[in-house]
Design an enzyme around this catalytic site. Structure first.
Site, PDB file in Angstrom:
ATOM      1  N   TYR A 211      -2.417  -0.100  10.276  1.00  0.00           N
ATOM      2  CA  TYR A 211      -2.479  -0.609   8.961  1.00  0.00           C
ATOM      3  C   TYR A 211      -1.237  -0.364   8.253  1.00  0.00           C
ATOM      4  O   TYR A 211      -0.628  -1.026   7.499  1.00  0.00           O
ATOM      5  CB  TYR A 211      -3.825  -0.098   8.399  1.00  0.00           C
ATOM      6  CG  TYR A 211      -3.929  -0.417   6.760  1.00  0.00           C
ATOM      7  CD1 TYR A 211      -4.246  -1.418   6.296  1.00  0.00           C
ATOM      8  CD2 TYR A 211      -3.533   0.669   5.666  1.00  0.00           C
ATOM      9  CE1 TYR A 211      -4.464  -1.749   5.014  1.00  0.00           C
ATOM     10  CE2 TYR A 211      -3.692   0.526   4.450  1.00  0.00           C
ATOM     11  CZ  TYR A 211      -4.071  -0.813   4.030  1.00  0.00           C
ATOM     12  OH  TYR A 211      -4.078  -1.173   2.939  1.00  0.00           O
TER      13      TYR A 211
ATOM     14  N   SER B 277       0.730  -1.140   0.051  1.00  0.00           N
ATOM     15  CA  SER B 277       0.017   0.038   0.061  1.00  0.00           C
ATOM     16  C   SER B 277       0.783   1.250   0.061  1.00  0.00           C
ATOM     17  O   SER B 277       2.037   1.270   0.616  1.00  0.00           O
ATOM     18  CB  SER B 277      -0.840  -0.096   1.427  1.00  0.00           C
ATOM     19  OG  SER B 277      -1.518   1.382   1.380  1.00  0.00           O
TER      20      SER B 277
HETATM   21  P1  NAP Z   1     -11.516  -5.744  -0.378  1.00  0.00           P
HETATM   22  O1  NAP Z   1     -12.054  -5.306  -1.656  1.00  0.00           O
HETATM   23  O2  NAP Z   1     -11.912  -5.786   0.945  1.00  0.00           O
HETATM   24  O3  NAP Z   1     -10.959  -7.355  -0.605  1.00  0.00           O
HETATM   25  C1  NAP Z   1     -10.056  -7.812   0.420  1.00  0.00           C
HETATM   26  C2  NAP Z   1     -10.380  -9.055   0.367  1.00  0.00           C
HETATM   27  O4  NAP Z   1      -9.602  -9.969   1.323  1.00  0.00           O
HETATM   28  C3  NAP Z   1     -11.885  -9.332   1.028  1.00  0.00           C
HETATM   29  O5  NAP Z   1     -12.586 -10.388   0.199  1.00  0.00           O
HETATM   30  C4  NAP Z   1     -11.694 -10.079   2.149  1.00  0.00           C
HETATM   31  O6  NAP Z   1     -12.733 -10.548   2.892  1.00  0.00           O
HETATM   32  C5  NAP Z   1     -10.495 -10.753   1.862  1.00  0.00           C
HETATM   33  N1  NAP Z   1      -9.791 -11.105   3.367  1.00  0.00           N
HETATM   34  C6  NAP Z   1      -9.920 -10.473   4.402  1.00  0.00           C
HETATM   35  N2  NAP Z   1      -9.300 -11.000   5.491  1.00  0.00           N
HETATM   36  C7  NAP Z   1      -9.091 -12.100   4.951  1.00  0.00           C
HETATM   37  C8  NAP Z   1      -8.308 -13.444   5.715  1.00  0.00           C
HETATM   38  N3  NAP Z   1      -8.095 -13.220   6.963  1.00  0.00           N
HETATM   39  N4  NAP Z   1      -8.106 -14.329   4.801  1.00  0.00           N
HETATM   40  C9  NAP Z   1      -8.378 -14.506   3.530  1.00  0.00           C
HETATM   41  N5  NAP Z   1      -9.125 -13.306   3.016  1.00  0.00           N
HETATM   42  C10 NAP Z   1      -9.496 -12.285   3.591  1.00  0.00           C
HETATM   43  O7  NAP Z   1      -9.877  -4.718  -0.587  1.00  0.00           O
HETATM   44  P2  NAP Z   1      -9.156  -4.323  -1.808  1.00  0.00           P
HETATM   45  O8  NAP Z   1      -9.074  -2.904  -1.726  1.00  0.00           O
HETATM   46  O9  NAP Z   1      -9.398  -5.033  -2.858  1.00  0.00           O
HETATM   47  O10 NAP Z   1      -7.693  -4.657  -1.137  1.00  0.00           O
HETATM   48  C11 NAP Z   1      -6.982  -5.665  -1.657  1.00  0.00           C
HETATM   49  C12 NAP Z   1      -5.439  -5.289  -1.163  1.00  0.00           C
HETATM   50  O11 NAP Z   1      -5.106  -4.312  -1.459  1.00  0.00           O
HETATM   51  C13 NAP Z   1      -5.362  -5.394   0.519  1.00  0.00           C
HETATM   52  O12 NAP Z   1      -4.263  -5.973   1.134  1.00  0.00           O
HETATM   53  C14 NAP Z   1      -5.367  -3.777   0.632  1.00  0.00           C
HETATM   54  O13 NAP Z   1      -4.665  -3.559   2.071  1.00  0.00           O
HETATM   55  C15 NAP Z   1      -4.639  -3.322  -0.587  1.00  0.00           C
HETATM   56  N6  NAP Z   1      -4.738  -1.910  -0.864  1.00  0.00           N
HETATM   57  C16 NAP Z   1      -5.994  -1.534  -1.160  1.00  0.00           C
HETATM   58  C17 NAP Z   1      -6.026  -0.049  -1.513  1.00  0.00           C
HETATM   59  C18 NAP Z   1      -7.454   0.487  -2.011  1.00  0.00           C
HETATM   60  O14 NAP Z   1      -7.467   1.669  -2.205  1.00  0.00           O
HETATM   61  N7  NAP Z   1      -8.482  -0.123  -2.219  1.00  0.00           N
HETATM   62  C19 NAP Z   1      -5.084   0.833  -1.308  1.00  0.00           C
HETATM   63  C20 NAP Z   1      -3.683   0.020  -1.043  1.00  0.00           C
HETATM   64  C21 NAP Z   1      -3.722  -1.200  -0.882  1.00  0.00           C
HETATM   65  P3  NAP Z   1     -14.056  -9.992   3.695  1.00  0.00           P
HETATM   66  O15 NAP Z   1     -14.551  -9.058   2.689  1.00  0.00           O
HETATM   67  O16 NAP Z   1     -14.978 -11.075   4.022  1.00  0.00           O
HETATM   68  O17 NAP Z   1     -13.301  -9.437   4.865  1.00  0.00           O
END
Ligand code: NAP
Length: 256
Positions: free
Chosen positions: A146, A134
């Site tokens: 985080y 991130s």
């Molecule tokens: P998201 O839509 O919330 O997707 C994350 C997925 O991971 C969800 O399906 C969640 O399930 C699952 N998850 C959570 N805890 C878990 C566990 N213990 N075991 C297995 N799966 C688990 O988030 P995203 O935005 O796509 O984020 C994906 C990655 O990108 C993350 O690592 C996040 O920190 C990183 N990131 C995102 C952004 C952004 O702007 N979106 C920016 C920087 C970094 P539940 O929904 O059931 O919890």
């Protein structure tokens, strides 16, 4: 994209956001995708991929997944892993708890490390691992637990690249900025507005734009890239505080 034909990948967090977009992109490129997540009911793209229940914080679950893949594959057969599962914790310094740190680290840092430990033995030379970090892991971040967990993931990425390099396995980090996903949809509007204000491209990124970089790092075309980090953040971290200064100085060209 054609270079993923006949290859097999595990993608975590694959029911939502960046993980789902990555799983879909790999499947579209001809790969077999084991799409791991906590729950699949709401996943829009299940069907193109093989859903698997996995809590990334559970070391035994990773071992069970490795055993299942080894039994089915008849030997090293995994071409890569994408650690996209993640959780946010938004507490500020004055309010943060030990649980916030424990939970953020368990999913965002320890989980990817456990996954690499369990699955790397199934990978032949030429395999590739991508961790999703991130912008919060490259700068100060208001959500302290985080941000710290994503800084930790950078260290895990570099250590794993060092350890697995001699086997020809690459490990890299992709660091998104503000991306439109369910995770950011849950953030306060002020967070979105401030991010776009600080992003030179002036817009949010899409999960597909992050997935495209991940898919490239998984491919043989990125064969000499390991132990490094690629920001996919519209310039958010690149200006390092220079953007408000440039704005204060006015237009870059006299005729603007
Ligand atoms: P998201 O839509 O919330 O997707 C994350 C997925 O991971 C969800 O399906 C969640 O399930 C699952 N998850 C959570 N805890 C878990 C566990 N213990 N075991 C297995 N799966 C688990 O988030 P995203 O935005 O796509 O984020 C994906 C990655 O990108 C993350 O690592 C996040 O920190 C990183 N990131 C995102 C952004 C952004 O702007 N979106 C920016 C920087 C970094 P539940 O929904 O059931 O919890």
């Amino acid at each position: 994209m054609g270079s993923h034909e006949g290859r097999t990948y595990v993608v975590t967090g694959a029911a939502s956001g960046i993980g789902a977009a990555t799983a879909a992109a790999l499947a579209a490129a001809g790969a077999r995708v084991i799409a791991a997540d906590l729950a699949w009911e709401a996943a829009p793209r299940a069907g193109e991929v093989e859903p698997a229940f996995l809590d990334v914080a559970d070391a035994d679950a990773w071992v069970a997944l490795a055993d299942r893949l080894a039994a089915a594959g008849g030997g090293p057969a995994l071409d890569g892993l994408v650690n996209a599962a993640g959780i946010t914790r938004r507490a500020r310094l004055q309010d943060v708890t030990a649980d916030d740190f424990a939970q953020a680290f368990a999913v965002n840092a320890t989980g990817p490390a456990l996954g690499i430990r369990a699955l790397a033995p199934l990978m032949p030379g030429g395999a590739s691992i991508v961790n999703v970090g991130s912008a919060a892991g490259a700068t100060a971040h208001y959500g302290i637990a985080y941000g710290a967990s994503k800084w930790a993931l950078r260290g895990i990425t570099k250590s794993a690249a060092m350890e697995l390099g001699p086997r020809g396995i690459r490990v890299n980090l992709v660091s998104p900025g503000f991306i439109e996903t369910p995770m950011t949809a849950s953030a306060p509007e002020a967070f979105r507005a401030a991010n776009l204000e600080a992003t030179p491209l002036g817009r949010p990124g899409s999960a597909e734009e992050v997935a495209a970089v991940i898919v490239h790092l998984l491919s043989p075309e990125a064969g000499f890239v390991t132990g490094t980090e690629i920001a996919v953040d519209g310039g958010l971290t690149g200006h390092g505080g220079g953007l408000p200064i440039a704005r204060a100085m006015g237009a870059a060209h006299p005729d603007e």
